[in-house]
Enzyme design. Structure first.
Site, PDB file in Angstrom:
ATOM      1  CD  GLU A   1       4.180   1.021   7.112  1.00 27.84           C
ATOM      2  OE1 GLU A   1       4.886   1.334   8.098  1.00 27.84           O
ATOM      3  OE2 GLU A   1       3.858   1.847   6.252  1.00 27.84           O
TER       4      GLU A   1
ATOM      5  CG  ASP B   1      -0.238   0.116   2.559  1.00 29.10           C
ATOM      6  OD1 ASP B   1       0.831  -0.523   2.716  1.00 29.10           O
ATOM      7  OD2 ASP B   1      -0.726   0.822   3.456  1.00 29.10           O
TER       8      ASP B   1
HETATM    9  N1  BES Z   1       8.745   3.131   5.428  1.00 29.64           N
HETATM   10  C1  BES Z   1       8.184   4.059   6.340  1.00 29.64           C
HETATM   11  C2  BES Z   1       9.001   4.246   7.593  1.00 29.64           C
HETATM   12  C3  BES Z   1      10.445   4.690   7.429  1.00 29.64           C
HETATM   13  C4  BES Z   1      10.887   5.400   6.321  1.00 29.64           C
HETATM   14  C5  BES Z   1      11.340   4.378   8.418  1.00 29.64           C
HETATM   15  C6  BES Z   1      12.207   5.781   6.208  1.00 29.64           C
HETATM   16  C7  BES Z   1      12.641   4.774   8.320  1.00 29.64           C
HETATM   17  C8  BES Z   1      13.088   5.462   7.204  1.00 29.64           C
HETATM   18  C9  BES Z   1       6.778   3.596   6.683  1.00 29.64           C
HETATM   19  O1  BES Z   1       6.042   3.248   5.545  1.00 29.64           O
HETATM   20  C10 BES Z   1       6.028   4.722   7.336  1.00 29.64           C
HETATM   21  O2  BES Z   1       5.711   5.663   6.648  1.00 29.64           O
HETATM   22  N2  BES Z   1       5.757   4.638   8.639  1.00 29.64           N
HETATM   23  C11 BES Z   1       4.952   5.610   9.308  1.00 29.64           C
HETATM   24  C12 BES Z   1       4.289   5.033  10.518  1.00 29.64           C
HETATM   25  C13 BES Z   1       3.051   4.219  10.238  1.00 29.64           C
HETATM   26  C14 BES Z   1       2.476   3.710  11.535  1.00 29.64           C
HETATM   27  C15 BES Z   1       2.019   4.966   9.453  1.00 29.64           C
HETATM   28  C16 BES Z   1       5.824   6.744   9.788  1.00 29.64           C
HETATM   29  O3  BES Z   1       7.010   6.559  10.108  1.00 29.64           O
HETATM   30  O4  BES Z   1       5.282   7.867   9.850  1.00 29.64           O
HETATM   31 MN    MN Z   2       7.155   2.072   4.281  1.00 33.30          MN
HETATM   32 MN    MN Z   3       5.355   5.142   4.571  1.00 33.77          MN
END
Ligand code: BES
Ligand code: MN
Ligand code: MN
Length: 460
Positions: A158, A88
């Site tokens: 995710e 997604d």
């Molecule tokens: N892939 C990201 C997280 C990420 C990106 C970690 C780059 C480290 C480096 C992930 O898809 C994301 O966006 N996570 C969200 C949290 C989630 C609970 C919606 C975030 O970090 O805001």
């Molecule tokens: Mn991600």
């Molecule tokens: Mn993300």
């Protein structure tokens, strides 16, 4: 290994062409209008897994979006690596800031990516990254070099909190049992200084509402004599961080891990180039918690940010009104040993405490997640470091990232396995932003590093 790398080299153009097909699907999990696209994307992912040589490929239904599973079990005596990713993507808006439409991928050279980068929503987060695993797996299968068992789990929620995955993991501990989890959904420090991510921050996310008068009021007839909820909310938010960059919430730092001086020295070996950092985001100055470097502020320290604020009249022209309500969304990034429950609770109590008595406030928690750390004295870390050192021909350092992937802590709790965060993006890839892109160099380095990781891990 040479034959695997040769296979990758001979097929590199096709790998990009196939990724383009996935990037054309608008699998936006946050917006129900795109449900059909998300479901279509799950089917496409399953097809690529099957074509790559995976057995027992399934599109597993959940209460939300399906989880795509596949496996290649060679021998129960061999170790098993579980590969996780998400198909997604974030909503692409604001659309007008994209150079070309977000779901019509194209390649263009940039200063940082002289070999070209793939532009599309999801190019780096996470389609371009999990697809590297499917292609690396295909290369190992086609050249008969897969050295251990592998399982794939690719989810479609995710970006909205991985709700269904949590239940799925709990209900399928046998099916998902593994020795290590391999994830490419993070970034490296730079192409000159590659890194293995050894930490992720946790997340606590709340929505707040401030209610003043029981209806919108004429700002001439009532202005100056009543609490304006937008003013009150702005003051409350501004007060959450003091002049030293400390978060003022009672007890906010109670459980924060104290990182040893040696580890801080080690992490600051990564050359923090403040000029480049500022220039890359168009700022002439940074700010943050006193006593910490930018690198530390974005990794080992907890933070608080208002993500959105609204209320009253925001349409065309002018309307003279004092709104009844004002709203904001606030995120807090957490570090070991804070928990989202603890911090959401402390936020709520504090926000209610600082509210003036002439307004009502409401705090609604959203999804959250635990922080995660992979110690650098583990065989998982060493296998990834060595793999990337071979692929990049450079020393690889550990790097704690500021982002969050809440499922990593849950995997450890439920499956008892450590996650290796071997991501290949760059912080300049504009993930969650207009013109998201992923360097072709990074895409190929990733595909090369993965079989090397498997080989290192299986022989450790
Ligand atoms: N892939 C990201 C997280 C990420 C990106 C970690 C780059 C480290 C480096 C992930 O898809 C994301 O966006 N996570 C969200 C949290 C989630 C609970 C919606 C975030 O970090 O805001
Ligand atoms: Mn991600
Ligand atoms: Mn993300």
């Amino acid at each position: 290994m040479k034959e695997t790398l040769d296979y990758i080299h001979e097929n590199k153009q096709r790998f990009v062409d196939e990724l383009f097909q996935l990037l054309k699907i608008a699998s936006i999990s946050a917006d129900p209008a795109y449900k059909g696209e998300v479901l279509k994307c799950a089917d496409e992912v399953a097809k690529y897994l099957k074509d790559g040589g995976a057995d027992n490929v399934e599109v597993c239904e959940t209460k939300g979006y399906p989880i795509v599973y596949g496996e290649k079990l060679l021998d129960p005596k061999l170790p098993t690596v579980l590969v996780y990713g998400h198909y997604d993507v974030q909503p692409p808006d604001p659309l007008e800031l994209w150079t070309k439409p977000p779901f019509e991928p194209y390649i263009e050279k940039t200063e940082i990516h002289p070999e070209g980068a793939i532009f599309a929503r999801g190019a780096a987060d996470d389609k371009g990254q999990f697809f590297m695993h499917i292609k690396a797996f295909e290369a190992m299968m086609k050249t008969n070099t897969l050295p251990c068992n592998v399982k794939f789990i690719l989810e479609g929620e995710e970006e909205v909190g991985s709700k269904s995955l949590e239940d799925f993991v709990k209900e399928n501990t046998e099916k998902l049992s593994c020795d290590a989890i391999l994830i490419s959904d993070t970034h490296i420090y730079s192409n000159e200084q590659p890194t293995v991510t050894t930490g992720l921050r946790g997340l606590s996310y709340v929505e707040v509402e401030v209610e003043g008068p029981n209806r919108d009021l004429h700002s001439g007839l009532y202005g100056g004599a009543v609490p304006n909820p937008i003013h009150v909310l702005s003051r409350m938010i501004a007060g959450l961080i003091d002049e030293n960059g400390h978060i003022t919430i009672d007890g906010f730092y109670d459980n924060v891990e104290t990182v040893a001086d040696e580890e801080r020295a080690e992490m600051n070996k990564l050359k923090d180039d403040p000029e480049h950092f500022k220039k890359s985001i168009g700022l002439n100055g940074v700010e943050g918690e006193q006593g910490y470097t930018t690198l530390e502020r974005t990794s080992i320290r907890p933070t608080l940010d208002c993500n959105g604020i609204w209320g009253g009249y925001t349409g065309e022209g002018a309307k003279t009104v004092i709104p009844s309500k004002a709203f904001a969304k606030i995120s807090m990034r957490l570090v070991p040993y804070q928990t989202p429950e603890e911090i959401t609770d402390k936020f709520t109590k504090y926000f209610e405490k600082i509210a003036p008595t002439n307004v009502k406030v409401k705090v609604t928690p959203h999804h959250g997640g635990m922080p995660y750390v992979l110690p650098s004295d583990t065989k998982e870390f060493r296998a990834a470091k060595k793999a990337m050192e071979t692929a990049f021909g450079k020393e690889v350092l550990p790097y704690r990232s500021g982002g969050s992937i809440p499922i990593t802590a849950m995997f450890e709790e439920i499956l008892g396995a450590k996650s290796v965060l071997m991501g290949f993006g760059l912080d300049s890839d504009a993930i969650h932003s207009p013109n998201e892109h992923y360097g072709l160099y990074n895409f190929y380095k990733g595909i090369e590093s993965i079989p090397l990781f498997f080989a290192n891990y299986a022989s450790s």
